[in-house]
Design an enzyme around this catalytic site. Structure first.
Site: not given
Ligand SMILES: C[S@@+](CC[C@H](N)C(=O)[O-])C[C@H]1O[C@@H](n2cnc3c(N)ncnc32)[C@H](O)[C@@H]1O
Length: 356
Positions: A222, A241, A261, A278, A307
């Site tokens: 997202c 997400d 997740d 990401d 990261k």
């Molecule tokens: C940097 S953003 C991603 C941006 C995306 N790549 C874009 O281009 O729009 C990181 C995302 O990772 C999700 N996230 C973090 N931990 C997660 C998990 N365990 N499972 C699924 N999503 C996760 C967060 O909700 C967040 O939306």
């Protein structure tokens, strides 16, 4: 020619220096780095010019993560008097024995101060090219297969001058891949994946490796910047997400959004080609997850971000990549690794893994 000039993102000089010192050292090239914080470049000085030349020809730039471009310097920092900036460069190139180079690039550090030099760099290019041509340093016609002369300006009156070889340099001005943000993309992050495709996948293989109809999974998707890149290439995407995906992507009918997740999701069929990720998570945890996907045969290729913590960024990347290589090897999986601190990356590096 005992010095290499390495271009990097401002704030990552320490990582760039640690990496060149480490990699050159492993090849028997002893030396030290001159590092100025936030300067966006590093100078590596070797104790032995011959050994450095050998290393520069043999070691691949693509094996350096934090270096965008590298140049074998022809001398120390050169003074460019405001009244005549051309002759000192020509003299230095002649003294260094440069002949028949194919092109010239006037560049500057990727800092706010550096960018102010862009107009001067542009203005100087034509007169400098003409003088270098009439003195035989440059060929009369541009030749993109011949060595490149770099004039890297630190100010209006100082520059480094050196050379790079097209088979082992970045073809990009300042080592930077500038991309236009697509107006209909849901986030600027989209540029990271676009840059990764351009960096890691040769264009003549796009038809088979970034083909329409492929299945892809996007972990941490997202609002959908990375999913957008996959959808644009006519792939079918499962986007994972808990957040909301952009409606424009959902309307394409190519995206299935699952609010689960990313560490627990398993694909129901082994028909996924691309796994992209990401998620903001500990790099060790992401590395292990990607290995699981490859070992289980859930994907063929993956692009993911690691990261990085504020401290020990170079050490962390090395540790995670080594651990991943060991894990895949132990599982009998052959995979090619590439990693780069891309222009659109910030506190992260992008890794590409391809099975086989
Ligand atoms: C940097 S953003 C991603 C941006 C995306 N790549 C874009 O281009 O729009 C990181 C995302 O990772 C999700 N996230 C973090 N931990 C997660 C998990 N365990 N499972 C699924 N999503 C996760 C967060 O909700 C967040 O939306």
């Amino acid at each position: 020619m005992k010095q290499l000039l390495l271009y990097c993102r401002a704030g990552f000089e320490k990582e760039c220096a640690a990496e060149i010192q480490d990699k050159a050292g492993q090849q028997g090239v002893a030396g030290f780095c001159k590092v100025k914080p936030n300067s966006a470049f590093v100078v590596f000085e070797a104790f032995d010019a011959k050994v450095l030349n050998w290393f520069y020809r043999r070691f691949k730039l693509s094996d350096l993560i934090f270096t965008r471009q590298w140049v074998l310097l022809s001398g120390d920092l050169l003074e460019l008097p405001a009244g005549d900036r051309v002759n000192p460069v020509v003299m230095l190139a002649l003294e260094a024995g440069i002949k028949e180079a194919g092109s010239i690039r006037l560049e500057y550090p990727d800092t706010n101060q550096g960018k102010e030099l862009s107009n001067l760099a542009r203005k100087l290019t034509v007169p400098l090219r003409q003088s270098l041509r009439s003195s035989g340093v440059l060929k009369l016609k541009e030749d993109l297969t011949a060595p490149v002369i770099h004039v890297f300006m630190l100010s209006g009156t100082e520059a480094y001058v050196g050379m790079s070889y097209p088979a082992n340099n970045s073809p990009l001005e300042n080592g930077i891949r500038r991309l236009k943000f697509p107006a209909d993309a849901p986030s600027r992050s989209t540029l990271k994946l676009e840059e990764a495709f351009l960096e890691f996948i040769p264009k003549d293989e796009w038809e088979t490796r970034l083909a329409s109809g492929m299945n892809a999974v996007d972990l941490g998707a997202c609002p959908g910047g990375w999913t957008y890149q996959l959808v644009k290439r006519s792939m079918m995407v499962v986007s994972i997400d808990n957040g909301a995906m952009a409606d424009s992507l959902m309307d394409t009918g190519q995206v299935r959004h699952l609010m689960v997740d990313g560490f627990k999701y398993k694909p129901d069929r082994k028909n996924v080609y691309w796994l992209v990720c990401d998620m903001i998570e500990k790099p060790q945890r992401v590395g292990k997850l990607i290995c699981d996907w490859l070992i289980n045969g859930w994907c063929q290729e993956s692009i993911f971000n690691l990261k990085l913590p504020m401290k020990k960024r170079y050490e962390t990347v090395q540790e995670v990549l080594t651990e991943m290589q060991d894990t895949l090897k132990a599982a009998g999986i052959k995979a090619q690794f590439q990693a780069k601190h891309l222009y659109h990356d910030r506190e992260e590096v992008t890794v590409h893994l391809c099975k086989g």
